[in-house]
Design a protein around this motif. Structure first.
Motif, PDB file in Angstrom:
ATOM      1  N   VAL A  13     -27.622 -14.199  44.425  1.00 33.69           N
ATOM      2  CA  VAL A  13     -28.808 -14.301  43.555  1.00 33.69           C
ATOM      3  C   VAL A  13     -28.962 -15.751  43.084  1.00 33.69           C
ATOM      4  CG1 VAL A  13     -29.850 -13.585  41.363  1.00 33.69           C
ATOM      5  CG2 VAL A  13     -28.704 -11.883  42.793  1.00 33.69           C
ATOM      6  N   GLY A  14     -27.858 -16.342  42.610  1.00 33.93           N
ATOM      7  CA  GLY A  14     -27.906 -17.735  42.116  1.00 33.93           C
ATOM      8  C   GLY A  14     -28.463 -18.682  43.168  1.00 33.93           C
ATOM      9  N   SER A  15     -28.169 -18.404  44.437  1.00 35.89           N
ATOM     10  CA  SER A  15     -28.547 -19.336  45.513  1.00 35.89           C
ATOM     11  C   SER A  15     -30.060 -19.437  45.722  1.00 35.89           C
ATOM     12  CB  SER A  15     -27.866 -18.930  46.833  1.00 35.89           C
ATOM     13  OG  SER A  15     -28.514 -17.785  47.363  1.00 35.89           O
ATOM     14  N   VAL A  16     -30.831 -18.437  45.252  1.00 35.10           N
ATOM     15  CA  VAL A  16     -32.282 -18.518  45.443  1.00 35.10           C
ATOM     16  C   VAL A  16     -32.991 -19.038  44.183  1.00 35.10           C
ATOM     17  CG1 VAL A  16     -32.354 -16.749  47.234  1.00 35.10           C
ATOM     18  CG2 VAL A  16     -32.731 -16.069  44.861  1.00 35.10           C
ATOM     19  N   THR A  17     -32.198 -19.417  43.165  1.00 33.05           N
ATOM     20  CA  THR A  17     -32.792 -20.015  41.967  1.00 33.05           C
ATOM     21  C   THR A  17     -32.468 -21.506  41.976  1.00 33.05           C
ATOM     22  OG1 THR A  17     -30.856 -19.869  40.540  1.00 33.05           O
ATOM     23  CG2 THR A  17     -32.213 -17.892  40.707  1.00 33.05           C
ATOM     24  N   GLU A  18     -33.121 -22.233  41.078  1.00 31.84           N
ATOM     25  CA  GLU A  18     -32.759 -23.661  40.969  1.00 31.84           C
ATOM     26  C   GLU A  18     -31.752 -23.858  39.847  1.00 31.84           C
ATOM     27  OE1 GLU A  18     -36.767 -25.038  40.678  1.00 31.84           O
ATOM     28  OE2 GLU A  18     -37.037 -24.437  42.773  1.00 31.84           O
ATOM     29  N   ARG A  19     -31.140 -22.769  39.355  1.00 29.61           N
ATOM     30  CA  ARG A  19     -30.190 -22.850  38.242  1.00 29.61           C
ATOM     31  C   ARG A  19     -29.011 -21.887  38.444  1.00 29.61           C
ATOM     32  NH1 ARG A  19     -34.213 -20.921  33.557  1.00 29.61           N
ATOM     33  NH2 ARG A  19     -35.822 -21.707  34.911  1.00 29.61           N
ATOM     34  N   PRO A  20     -28.258 -22.024  39.563  1.00 24.34           N
ATOM     35  CA  PRO A  20     -27.164 -21.058  39.803  1.00 24.34           C
ATOM     36  C   PRO A  20     -26.119 -21.048  38.691  1.00 24.34           C
ATOM     37  CG  PRO A  20     -27.091 -22.901  41.359  1.00 24.34           C
ATOM     38  CD  PRO A  20     -28.383 -23.023  40.625  1.00 24.34           C
ATOM     39  N   ASP A  21     -26.013 -22.156  37.953  1.00 24.72           N
ATOM     40  CA  ASP A  21     -25.056 -22.209  36.830  1.00 24.72           C
ATOM     41  C   ASP A  21     -25.483 -21.289  35.687  1.00 24.72           C
ATOM     42  OD1 ASP A  21     -27.269 -24.045  36.622  1.00 24.72           O
ATOM     43  OD2 ASP A  21     -26.329 -24.840  34.807  1.00 24.72           O
ATOM     44  N   LYS A  22     -26.766 -20.940  35.643  1.00 25.94           N
ATOM     45  CA  LYS A  22     -27.283 -20.101  34.546  1.00 25.94           C
ATOM     46  C   LYS A  22     -27.498 -18.646  34.979  1.00 25.94           C
ATOM     47  CE  LYS A  22     -29.360 -23.725  31.795  1.00 25.94           C
ATOM     48  NZ  LYS A  22     -28.243 -23.649  30.834  1.00 25.94           N
ATOM     49  N   VAL A  23     -26.979 -18.297  36.141  1.00 28.09           N
ATOM     50  CA  VAL A  23     -27.118 -16.921  36.633  1.00 28.09           C
ATOM     51  C   VAL A  23     -25.770 -16.205  36.465  1.00 28.09           C
ATOM     52  CG1 VAL A  23     -27.619 -15.487  38.657  1.00 28.09           C
ATOM     53  CG2 VAL A  23     -28.915 -17.605  38.269  1.00 28.09           C
ATOM     54  N   ILE A  24     -25.827 -15.024  35.862  1.00 27.88           N
ATOM     55  CA  ILE A  24     -24.593 -14.264  35.589  1.00 27.88           C
ATOM     56  C   ILE A  24     -24.882 -12.778  35.837  1.00 27.88           C
ATOM     57  CG2 ILE A  24     -25.136 -13.998  33.085  1.00 27.88           C
ATOM     58  CD1 ILE A  24     -22.041 -14.564  32.656  1.00 27.88           C
ATOM     59  N   GLY A  25     -23.888 -12.018  36.189  1.00 27.19           N
ATOM     60  CA  GLY A  25     -24.087 -10.572  36.346  1.00 27.19           C
ATOM     61  C   GLY A  25     -23.743  -9.864  35.042  1.00 27.19           C
ATOM     62  N   LYS A  58     -20.705   1.150  25.085  1.00 24.99           N
ATOM     63  CA  LYS A  58     -20.253   0.020  24.262  1.00 24.99           C
ATOM     64  C   LYS A  58     -19.610  -1.102  25.079  1.00 24.99           C
ATOM     65  CE  LYS A  58     -21.143   2.333  20.365  1.00 24.99           C
ATOM     66  NZ  LYS A  58     -22.592   2.433  20.241  1.00 24.99           N
ATOM     67  N   SER A  59     -19.425  -0.889  26.375  1.00 20.00           N
ATOM     68  CA  SER A  59     -18.797  -1.931  27.199  1.00 20.00           C
ATOM     69  C   SER A  59     -19.616  -2.189  28.458  1.00 20.00           C
ATOM     70  CB  SER A  59     -17.388  -1.507  27.628  1.00 20.00           C
ATOM     71  OG  SER A  59     -16.597  -1.287  26.500  1.00 20.00           O
ATOM     72  N   VAL A  60     -19.523  -3.410  28.956  1.00 21.59           N
ATOM     73  CA  VAL A  60     -20.223  -3.770  30.196  1.00 21.59           C
ATOM     74  C   VAL A  60     -19.286  -4.575  31.086  1.00 21.59           C
ATOM     75  CG1 VAL A  60     -22.538  -3.855  29.149  1.00 21.59           C
ATOM     76  CG2 VAL A  60     -21.153  -5.926  29.216  1.00 21.59           C
ATOM     77  N   GLU A  61     -19.602  -4.574  32.376  1.00 19.79           N
ATOM     78  CA  GLU A  61     -18.862  -5.400  33.337  1.00 19.79           C
ATOM     79  C   GLU A  61     -19.673  -6.696  33.498  1.00 19.79           C
ATOM     80  OE1 GLU A  61     -18.960  -3.563  37.214  1.00 19.79           O
ATOM     81  OE2 GLU A  61     -17.059  -4.452  37.817  1.00 19.79           O
ATOM     82  N   VAL A  62     -19.048  -7.829  33.214  1.00 18.30           N
ATOM     83  CA  VAL A  62     -19.745  -9.118  33.361  1.00 18.30           C
ATOM     84  C   VAL A  62     -19.172  -9.820  34.581  1.00 18.30           C
ATOM     85  CG1 VAL A  62     -20.004 -11.415  32.322  1.00 18.30           C
ATOM     86  CG2 VAL A  62     -20.376  -9.381  30.937  1.00 18.30           C
ATOM     87  N   ILE A  63     -20.066 -10.367  35.429  1.00 16.27           N
ATOM     88  CA  ILE A  63     -19.609 -10.943  36.693  1.00 16.27           C
ATOM     89  C   ILE A  63     -19.969 -12.422  36.766  1.00 16.27           C
ATOM     90  CG2 ILE A  63     -19.672 -10.717  39.215  1.00 16.27           C
ATOM     91  CD1 ILE A  63     -21.137  -7.847  37.379  1.00 16.27           C
ATOM     92  N   LYS A  64     -18.920 -13.228  37.011  1.00 16.05           N
ATOM     93  CA  LYS A  64     -19.123 -14.676  37.157  1.00 16.05           C
ATOM     94  C   LYS A  64     -19.471 -14.974  38.607  1.00 16.05           C
ATOM     95  CE  LYS A  64     -14.927 -15.732  35.758  1.00 16.05           C
ATOM     96  NZ  LYS A  64     -13.716 -16.501  35.572  1.00 16.05           N
ATOM     97  N   GLY A  65     -20.635 -15.578  38.845  1.00 15.27           N
ATOM     98  CA  GLY A  65     -20.959 -16.053  40.183  1.00 15.27           C
ATOM     99  C   GLY A  65     -20.167 -17.322  40.466  1.00 15.27           C
ATOM    100  N   PHE A  66     -20.221 -17.800  41.691  1.00 20.33           N
ATOM    101  CA  PHE A  66     -19.444 -18.989  42.068  1.00 20.33           C
ATOM    102  C   PHE A  66     -19.780 -20.178  41.173  1.00 20.33           C
ATOM    103  CE2 PHE A  66     -18.444 -22.777  44.473  1.00 20.33           C
ATOM    104  CZ  PHE A  66     -17.216 -22.479  45.007  1.00 20.33           C
ATOM    105  N   HIS A  67     -21.081 -20.342  40.840  1.00 16.18           N
ATOM    106  CA  HIS A  67     -21.509 -21.511  40.063  1.00 16.18           C
ATOM    107  C   HIS A  67     -21.763 -21.200  38.582  1.00 16.18           C
ATOM    108  CE1 HIS A  67     -21.831 -24.154  43.504  1.00 16.18           C
ATOM    109  NE2 HIS A  67     -22.532 -23.238  44.160  1.00 16.18           N
ATOM    110  N   THR A  68     -21.530 -19.972  38.138  1.00  7.02           N
ATOM    111  CA  THR A  68     -21.815 -19.627  36.731  1.00  7.02           C
ATOM    112  C   THR A  68     -20.995 -20.537  35.806  1.00  7.02           C
ATOM    113  OG1 THR A  68     -22.108 -17.332  37.423  1.00  7.02           O
ATOM    114  CG2 THR A  68     -21.893 -17.727  35.056  1.00  7.02           C
TER     115      THR A  68
END
Ligand SMILES: NC(=O)c1ccc[n+]([C@@H]2O[C@H](COP(=O)([O-])OP(=O)(O)OC[C@H]3O[C@@H](n4cnc5c(N)ncnc54)[C@H](O)[C@@H]3O)[C@@H](O)[C@H]2O)c1
Length: 283
Positions: free
Chosen positions: A127-139, A150-160
């Motif tokens: 997903v990050g790769s098709v934006t101009e801000r991969p550092d600001k994309v997170i799952g 009350k809980s979520v799974e948060v996913i770090k992309g390669f450039h997050t």
């Protein structure tokens, strides 16, 4: 950092749950979908949920449904999220659809806005790769129903970036949710494992080994699970489960993720689970 107005893309099961949870926590939202009909259905569903949710969890606020609806701007124009501080995308689990949305968001949103991908299986790095801000994309894999979990799974992309992780933690704190942070590969932790479970449960039914209720009873009564795999599949939506299995199969090229033909047949027959009124069970 305090958030007040969040962009929510997609007014299906998850988008609706997001807007309700935001309103319960004092935040406004801009809810985008592709048709006015879908937005009208979303309004009706939100009204219904706001009435019964406090009966399911006594800690939820008793809000008037009009007050909740007044906190949501319903729109088919994605440009209405331009000023939102944080975006949560919940569109259909399909790469082509998500790719188009992210290319649009990348152009529309202010440069500081983070994009949270609410996906079952799609890689956050992709997903990050098709934006101009991969550092600001997170799952952020929110659980369904969003306002009860009350809980979520948060996913770090390669450039997050660390900054994006911190911003996301602040956002989740405001929603009173705990983040469990993991690395990025399709399906992450939850769905890479749970979809094998749900898929095999469908094969068991297809092979005539047991009825859906028997499969679920074994998980609930013998393993003490809160829900069985087929009830869970119905709650998620069988179309979303099939799309997710297809993504896992394509991503890993591993036959263990091949989708059960019975699941595909049910989706073709419009038996989508809870959201369509019929799946493995009738609602
Ligand atoms: N259902 C679950 O239990 C669950 C849990 C966690 C994550 N997810 C993920 O959340 C996402 C949404 O799932 P859902 O269950 O809400 O799906 P859904 O099918 O109920 O809703 C998807 C919505 O997206 C809308 N949409 C499609 N294209 C759009 C576009 N270009 N712009 C705006 N809206 C668009 C559709 O009209 C639909 O209303 C998926 O990626 C899914 O994998 C689902």
């Amino acid at each position: 950092m305090q958030f007040s107005n969040i962009g929510i893309i997609g007014a299906g099961t998850m988008g609706i749950g997001m807007c309700i949870d935001l309103a319960f926590h004092g935040m406004s939202s801009v809810l985008v979908d592709i048709s006015d009909d879908t937005l009208e259905s979303a309004k009706a569903e939100i009204t219904k949920i706001v009435r019964f949710a406090p009966l399911l969890d006594k800690t939820l606020p008793k809000m008037d449904s009009d007050n909740v609806l007044n906190k949501i701007k319903f729109t088919t124009n994605i440009e209405d999220v331009a000023e939102c501080e944080f975006i949560v995308e919940n569109v259909t689990e399909n790469w082509g659809i998500k790719e188009t949305v992210y290319k649009q968001l990348s152009k529309i949103c202010n440069a500081e806005a983070c994009f949270a991908v609410n996906t079952s299986c799609i890689s956050i790095t992709k997903v990050g790769s098709v934006t101009e801000r991969p550092d600001k994309v997170i799952g952020i894999h929110f659980m369904n129903p969003v306002y009860l979990k009350k809980s979520v799974e948060v996913i770090k992309g390669f450039h997050t970036s660390e900054e994006t992780i911190n911003t996301t933690q602040c956002f989740l704190k405001q929603l009173n949710k705990e983040a469990i942070i993991v690395n990025d590969l399709p399906g992450f932790v939850s769905n890479r494992i749970s979809h094998l479970f749900m898929n095999e449960a469908a094969f068991v039914v297809q092979d005539g080994v047991a009825k859906p209720s028997q499969v679920d009873e074994i998980f609930k009564k013998c393993f003490n699970h809160k829900m069985g795999p087929l009830e869970t599949a119905d709650l998620i939506g069988l179309d979303t489960v099939v799309n997710s299995l297809d993504i896992l199969y394509e991503s890993y090229q591993d036959p263990k993720f091949r989708c059960c033909p019975l699941l595909r047949k049910m989706v073709d027959a419009k038996l989508l689970g809870k959201k369509s009124g019929k799946g493995f069970y009738t609602y």
